[in-house]
Design a protein around this motif. Structure first.
Motif, PDB file in Angstrom:
ATOM      1  N   ASN A   1      74.524  45.257  18.877  1.00 16.33           N
ATOM      2  CA  ASN A   1      73.884  44.050  19.406  1.00 16.33           C
ATOM      3  C   ASN A   1      72.878  43.419  18.447  1.00 16.33           C
TER       4      ASN A   1
ATOM      5  N   THR B   1      69.851  44.370  17.689  1.00 12.56           N
ATOM      6  CA  THR B   1      68.531  44.289  18.313  1.00 12.56           C
ATOM      7  C   THR B   1      67.644  45.415  17.801  1.00 12.56           C
TER       8      THR B   1
ATOM      9  N   ASP C   1      69.854  48.757  17.175  1.00 16.62           N
ATOM     10  CA  ASP C   1      71.170  48.750  17.807  1.00 16.62           C
ATOM     11  C   ASP C   1      72.093  47.926  16.906  1.00 16.62           C
TER      12      ASP C   1
END
Length: 177
Positions: A134, A136, A131
């Motif tokens: 974010n 992540t 991601d």
């Protein structure tokens, strides 16, 4: 094109700036907007000795490359990671030590624009979801998900943005429904 590292071309794709990135079995090259060929085998670039095998570009102009490195002395080759060319021109390698990648043996990379997700397939560690918003990382494989195999051979999006994975144990459809 005699200036290419090899006439055995594995990959070619244009980025949003119109540059053509080329992976050959003897290295990679770039044809810029002025039709100037840059042979990375004749440079200090970290792409030297590597064949670009897939690429994806995000909405910010960052380009992600998977590469293959062939060692002719030992007659073996391997996928050697994921490289990112940032929009500011910085080129770096993402590895298991400096990212959320589960392995350095990367097969392919795809970018899903709507959610700004980078999908990374591996030869033996399943599917990685990065991601970009974010920062992540998630890894899916046959021990923690419904994937029938951790070996992903190919992946593509369909017109509805479903992700299809070709594995050595069958076809997998990942949908948002």
């Amino acid at each position: 094109m005699k200036e290419l590292p090899s006439d055995r071309v594995y990959f070619a794709n244009r980025d949003s700036k119109g540059r053509l990135w080329i992976g050959t079995f003897d290295g990679s090259a770039l044809i810029d907007n002025d039709n100037k060929l840059i042979n990375f085998e004749k440079s200090d670039s970290i792409l030297k000795g590597k064949c670009i095998t897939s690429m994806a570009e995000d909405v910010n102009g960052n380009i992600f490359f998977t590469v293959f490195e062939f060692d002719f002395r030992h007659k073996k080759g391997e996928s050697t990671g994921l490289f990112v060319l940032s929009s500011d021109g910085t080129l770096k390698e993402l590895t298991i030590k400096n990212s959320g990648l589960p392995v350095n043996f990367i097969e392919e990379v795809l970018y899903e624009k709507n959610e700004q997700i980078l999908w990374i397939s591996t030869r033996n560690a399943g599917l990685t979801r990065y991601d970009l918003i974010n920062d992540t990382w998630e890894n899916y494989h046959n021990k923690n998900s419904n994937l029938p195999s951790s070996r992903i051979l190919d992946m593509k999006f369909d017109s509805k943005n479903n992700l299809f994975l070709a594995t050595d144990q069958g076809l997998v459809k990942i949908s948002k429904e």
